[in-house]
Design a protein around this motif. Sequence first.
Motif, mmCIF file in Angstrom:
data_model
loop_
_atom_site.group_PDB
_atom_site.id
_atom_site.type_symbol
_atom_site.label_atom_id
_atom_site.label_comp_id
_atom_site.label_asym_id
_atom_site.label_seq_id
_atom_site.Cartn_x
_atom_site.Cartn_y
_atom_site.Cartn_z
ATOM 1 N N GLU A 46 -38.508 62.070 8.210
ATOM 2 C CA GLU A 46 -39.544 63.016 8.613
ATOM 3 C C GLU A 46 -40.866 62.637 7.949
ATOM 4 O OE1 GLU A 46 -40.536 67.766 8.231
ATOM 5 O OE2 GLU A 46 -38.529 67.062 7.770
ATOM 6 N N PRO A 47 -41.902 62.403 8.750
ATOM 7 C CA PRO A 47 -43.198 62.030 8.173
ATOM 8 C C PRO A 47 -43.851 63.213 7.452
ATOM 9 C CG PRO A 47 -43.401 62.321 10.541
ATOM 10 C CD PRO A 47 -41.945 62.483 10.200
ATOM 11 N N CYS A 48 -44.918 62.934 6.726
ATOM 12 C CA CYS A 48 -45.686 63.991 6.077
ATOM 13 C C CYS A 48 -47.163 63.633 6.131
ATOM 14 C CB CYS A 48 -45.217 64.212 4.642
ATOM 15 S SG CYS A 48 -45.588 62.862 3.544
ATOM 16 N N ASP A 49 -48.006 64.569 5.726
ATOM 17 C CA ASP A 49 -49.451 64.363 5.748
ATOM 18 C C ASP A 49 -49.989 63.937 4.395
ATOM 19 O OD1 ASP A 49 -49.788 65.339 8.496
ATOM 20 O OD2 ASP A 49 -49.216 67.272 7.651
ATOM 21 N N VAL A 50 -49.480 64.568 3.348
ATOM 22 C CA VAL A 50 -49.958 64.315 1.991
ATOM 23 C C VAL A 50 -48.758 64.150 1.061
ATOM 24 C CG1 VAL A 50 -51.306 65.235 0.048
ATOM 25 C CG2 VAL A 50 -52.048 65.688 2.398
ATOM 26 N N ILE A 51 -48.868 63.178 0.163
ATOM 27 C CA ILE A 51 -47.821 62.947 -0.832
ATOM 28 C C ILE A 51 -48.406 63.188 -2.214
ATOM 29 C CG2 ILE A 51 -46.382 61.178 -1.930
ATOM 30 C CD1 ILE A 51 -46.057 59.924 0.854
ATOM 31 N N LEU A 52 -47.669 63.911 -3.036
ATOM 32 C CA LEU A 52 -47.985 64.082 -4.447
ATOM 33 C C LEU A 52 -47.003 63.201 -5.196
ATOM 34 C CD1 LEU A 52 -48.311 67.970 -4.504
ATOM 35 C CD2 LEU A 52 -50.120 66.273 -4.144
ATOM 36 N N LEU A 53 -47.505 62.192 -5.905
ATOM 37 C CA LEU A 53 -46.645 61.150 -6.456
ATOM 38 C C LEU A 53 -46.854 60.975 -7.951
ATOM 39 C CD1 LEU A 53 -44.725 58.715 -6.130
ATOM 40 C CD2 LEU A 53 -46.695 57.389 -5.325
ATOM 41 N N ASP A 54 -45.795 61.210 -8.715
ATOM 42 C CA ASP A 54 -45.827 60.980 -10.163
ATOM 43 C C ASP A 54 -45.884 59.478 -10.422
ATOM 44 O OD1 ASP A 54 -45.687 61.539 -12.905
ATOM 45 O OD2 ASP A 54 -43.498 61.433 -12.906
ATOM 46 N N ILE A 55 -46.649 59.080 -11.432
ATOM 47 C CA ILE A 55 -46.774 57.652 -11.742
ATOM 48 C C ILE A 55 -45.598 57.169 -12.572
ATOM 49 C CG2 ILE A 55 -48.135 55.955 -13.043
ATOM 50 C CD1 ILE A 55 -50.654 57.390 -12.062
ATOM 51 N N LYS A 56 -45.235 57.925 -13.613
ATOM 52 C CA LYS A 56 -44.164 57.493 -14.523
ATOM 53 C C LYS A 56 -42.820 58.042 -14.067
ATOM 54 C CE LYS A 56 -46.509 55.575 -18.015
ATOM 55 N NZ LYS A 56 -46.227 54.383 -18.743
ATOM 56 N N MET A 57 -42.005 57.166 -13.490
ATOM 57 C CA MET A 57 -40.645 57.534 -13.082
ATOM 58 C C MET A 57 -39.730 56.365 -13.407
ATOM 59 S SD MET A 57 -41.201 59.367 -9.337
ATOM 60 C CE MET A 57 -41.935 57.911 -8.582
ATOM 61 N N PRO A 58 -38.477 56.640 -13.761
ATOM 62 C CA PRO A 58 -37.537 55.543 -14.014
ATOM 63 C C PRO A 58 -37.200 54.833 -12.708
ATOM 64 C CG PRO A 58 -36.407 57.651 -14.117
ATOM 65 C CD PRO A 58 -37.870 57.949 -13.953
ATOM 66 N N VAL A 76 -50.895 58.002 5.552
ATOM 67 C CA VAL A 76 -50.557 59.112 4.656
ATOM 68 C C VAL A 76 -51.482 59.081 3.437
ATOM 69 C CG1 VAL A 76 -48.768 60.052 3.135
ATOM 70 C CG2 VAL A 76 -48.153 59.169 5.374
ATOM 71 N N GLU A 77 -52.005 60.254 3.090
ATOM 72 C CA GLU A 77 -52.843 60.366 1.892
ATOM 73 C C GLU A 77 -51.956 60.660 0.692
ATOM 74 O OE1 GLU A 77 -55.816 59.433 1.860
ATOM 75 O OE2 GLU A 77 -56.424 59.581 3.947
ATOM 76 N N ILE A 115 -55.093 68.833 -1.962
ATOM 77 C CA ILE A 115 -54.195 68.654 -0.811
ATOM 78 C C ILE A 115 -54.946 68.956 0.483
ATOM 79 C CG2 ILE A 115 -52.155 69.589 0.359
ATOM 80 C CD1 ILE A 115 -50.980 70.043 -2.508
ATOM 81 N N GLU A 116 -55.710 70.049 0.501
ATOM 82 C CA GLU A 116 -56.484 70.404 1.697
ATOM 83 C C GLU A 116 -57.480 69.309 2.051
ATOM 84 O OE1 GLU A 116 -58.153 74.125 0.411
ATOM 85 O OE2 GLU A 116 -56.511 75.289 1.307
ATOM 86 N N ASP A 117 -58.190 68.796 1.037
ATOM 87 C CA ASP A 117 -59.163 67.722 1.273
ATOM 88 C C ASP A 117 -58.482 66.466 1.809
ATOM 89 O OD1 ASP A 117 -61.120 69.432 0.312
ATOM 90 O OD2 ASP A 117 -61.302 68.421 -1.635
ATOM 91 N N ALA A 118 -57.349 66.113 1.217
ATOM 92 C CA ALA A 118 -56.615 64.921 1.656
ATOM 93 C C ALA A 118 -56.104 65.096 3.085
ATOM 94 C CB ALA A 118 -55.453 64.645 0.695
ATOM 95 N N ALA A 119 -55.616 66.289 3.407
ATOM 96 C CA ALA A 119 -55.113 66.552 4.761
ATOM 97 C C ALA A 119 -56.246 66.475 5.780
ATOM 98 C CB ALA A 119 -54.431 67.914 4.817
ATOM 99 N N MET A 120 -57.420 67.005 5.425
ATOM 100 C CA MET A 120 -58.563 66.936 6.340
ATOM 101 C C MET A 120 -59.003 65.492 6.537
ATOM 102 S SD MET A 120 -60.751 70.445 5.619
ATOM 103 C CE MET A 120 -62.105 69.538 5.048
#
Length: 127
Positions: A46-58, A76-77, A115-120
């Motif tokens: 399923e696609p999405c519009d905006v991703i929130l992505l943590d930098i530090k992950m194992p 995708v933003e 998120i709103e700005d990225a989606a726009m």
Amino acid sequence: MKDVRVLLIDDEVDYTAALAKRLDRRGLSIRTAAGGRQALESLREEPCDVILLDIKMPGMDGIKTLGEIKQLHPEVEVVMLTAHANTEIVISSLAMGAYDYLMKPVNVDELVRKIEDAAMRRKSNSR
């Protein structure tokens, strides 16, 4: 804002659940993934519009995940989230196509605006 589909990627399960609940209360459509590989699988389904992505992950860190996302879904933003202010990593992620970044712990109002700005931006770029 229910029409904005957000994928939150972070390995801190409790943090992810709490943030997802707060964003859902703000009217966003939220999915979560516990890491890069799981996020890529989720995006295949399923696609999405905006991703929130943590930098530090194992395992697959946020920078590697960002590269894979942008290769497969360049439209995708992505907003990077980091608890560690590393200027080089932030600059690198922006150069790779991230929309912006925020420091953890995030202010939810600021995050919602981002998120709103990225989606726009995504909607205006897809026209």
